[in-house]
Design a protein around this motif. Sequence first.
Motif, PDB file in Angstrom:
ATOM      1  N   LEU A  23      61.193-103.900 -24.355  1.00  0.00           N
ATOM      2  CA  LEU A  23      60.843-102.825 -23.435  1.00  0.00           C
ATOM      3  C   LEU A  23      62.088-102.303 -22.722  1.00  0.00           C
ATOM      4  O   LEU A  23      62.280-101.088 -22.597  1.00  0.00           O
ATOM      5  CB  LEU A  23      59.809-103.322 -22.422  1.00  0.00           C
ATOM      6  N   GLY A  24      62.939-103.202 -22.268  1.00  0.00           N
ATOM      7  CA  GLY A  24      64.174-102.796 -21.590  1.00  0.00           C
ATOM      8  C   GLY A  24      65.103-101.998 -22.485  1.00  0.00           C
ATOM      9  O   GLY A  24      65.669-100.989 -22.063  1.00  0.00           O
ATOM     10  N   LEU A  25      65.243-102.436 -23.732  1.00  0.00           N
ATOM     11  CA  LEU A  25      66.107-101.715 -24.673  1.00  0.00           C
ATOM     12  C   LEU A  25      65.575-100.322 -24.948  1.00  0.00           C
ATOM     13  O   LEU A  25      66.327 -99.347 -24.924  1.00  0.00           O
ATOM     14  CB  LEU A  25      66.231-102.492 -25.983  1.00  0.00           C
ATOM     15  N   LYS A  26      64.281-100.230 -25.209  1.00  0.00           N
ATOM     16  CA  LYS A  26      63.682 -98.941 -25.548  1.00  0.00           C
ATOM     17  C   LYS A  26      63.676 -97.979 -24.362  1.00  0.00           C
ATOM     18  O   LYS A  26      63.845 -96.784 -24.534  1.00  0.00           O
ATOM     19  CB  LYS A  26      62.255 -99.136 -26.075  1.00  0.00           C
ATOM     20  N   ALA A  27      63.456 -98.496 -23.156  1.00  0.00           N
ATOM     21  CA  ALA A  27      63.392 -97.655 -21.963  1.00  0.00           C
ATOM     22  C   ALA A  27      64.748 -97.505 -21.285  1.00  0.00           C
ATOM     23  O   ALA A  27      64.871 -96.805 -20.294  1.00  0.00           O
ATOM     24  CB  ALA A  27      62.388 -98.238 -20.964  1.00  0.00           C
ATOM     25  N   GLN A  28      65.750 -98.191 -21.807  1.00  0.00           N
ATOM     26  CA  GLN A  28      67.098 -98.199 -21.244  1.00  0.00           C
ATOM     27  C   GLN A  28      67.075 -98.630 -19.777  1.00  0.00           C
ATOM     28  O   GLN A  28      67.623 -97.981 -18.892  1.00  0.00           O
ATOM     29  CB  GLN A  28      67.773 -96.841 -21.417  1.00  0.00           C
ATOM     30  N   ARG A  29      66.408 -99.776 -19.549  1.00  0.00           N
ATOM     31  CA  ARG A  29      66.318-100.379 -18.224  1.00  0.00           C
ATOM     32  C   ARG A  29      66.875-101.793 -18.301  1.00  0.00           C
ATOM     33  O   ARG A  29      66.764-102.470 -19.319  1.00  0.00           O
ATOM     34  CB  ARG A  29      64.868-100.468 -17.749  1.00  0.00           C
ATOM     35  N   ASN A  30      67.452-102.268 -17.215  1.00  0.00           N
ATOM     36  CA  ASN A  30      68.001-103.626 -17.146  1.00  0.00           C
ATOM     37  C   ASN A  30      66.924-104.559 -16.608  1.00  0.00           C
ATOM     38  O   ASN A  30      66.643-104.558 -15.414  1.00  0.00           O
ATOM     39  CB  ASN A  30      69.222-103.655 -16.228  1.00  0.00           C
ATOM     40  N   ILE A  31      66.327-105.336 -17.504  1.00  0.00           N
ATOM     41  CA  ILE A  31      65.290-106.281 -17.117  1.00  0.00           C
ATOM     42  C   ILE A  31      65.831-107.688 -17.321  1.00  0.00           C
ATOM     43  O   ILE A  31      66.269-108.035 -18.414  1.00  0.00           O
ATOM     44  CB  ILE A  31      64.008-106.095 -17.951  1.00  0.00           C
ATOM     45  N   VAL A  32      65.801-108.478 -16.247  1.00  0.00           N
ATOM     46  CA  VAL A  32      66.295-109.853 -16.289  1.00  0.00           C
ATOM     47  C   VAL A  32      65.129-110.782 -15.979  1.00  0.00           C
ATOM     48  O   VAL A  32      64.494-110.652 -14.938  1.00  0.00           O
ATOM     49  CB  VAL A  32      67.421-110.062 -15.255  1.00  0.00           C
ATOM     50  N   ALA A  33      64.841-111.702 -16.897  1.00  0.00           N
ATOM     51  CA  ALA A  33      63.759-112.661 -16.687  1.00  0.00           C
ATOM     52  C   ALA A  33      64.321-113.928 -16.054  1.00  0.00           C
ATOM     53  O   ALA A  33      65.339-114.462 -16.503  1.00  0.00           O
ATOM     54  CB  ALA A  33      63.083-113.005 -18.007  1.00  0.00           C
ATOM     55  N   GLY A  34      63.663-114.403 -15.007  1.00  0.00           N
ATOM     56  CA  GLY A  34      64.060-115.648 -14.362  1.00  0.00           C
ATOM     57  C   GLY A  34      63.853-116.843 -15.272  1.00  0.00           C
ATOM     58  O   GLY A  34      63.147-116.773 -16.277  1.00  0.00           O
TER      59      GLY A  34
END
Length: 87
Positions: A23-34
Motif C-alpha cells: 500500500l505504501g509503495l503504490k500510494a507513495q506514502r512512508n508507512i512504518v510498522a512497529g
Amino acid sequence: VSDGNRVELHVEGQEVTLVLKLLGLKAQRNIVAGRNVSGTVSEDLYDVDFYEALDEILHANGFCYREEGNFITVYTAEELAQGTRYE
C-alpha cells in the motif's frame, strides 16, 4: 492506487506488514510498522481512498496508526494508548 488516490486491493492471508508495504509503495506514502505489528490480512477493497483502506487493514487486526510529518507509524492499540513511540 489510481491517480485520484483511490485504492483497489485484493489480498488473501497475507502478512499485514507486506500489505502495508505494498500500500505504501503504490500510494507513495512512508508507512512504518512497529515491532509488535504482525498477523494476516484477507481483504477485498474497491474504490476506497487511501485512509479508508489503511483504517480497514489496521482496525481489522487491532492496530492503529499515528501520522507525523511524512511518516505513518503503525502500532498495536495498547502501544498507542501507552504513548509508545518508535525512534
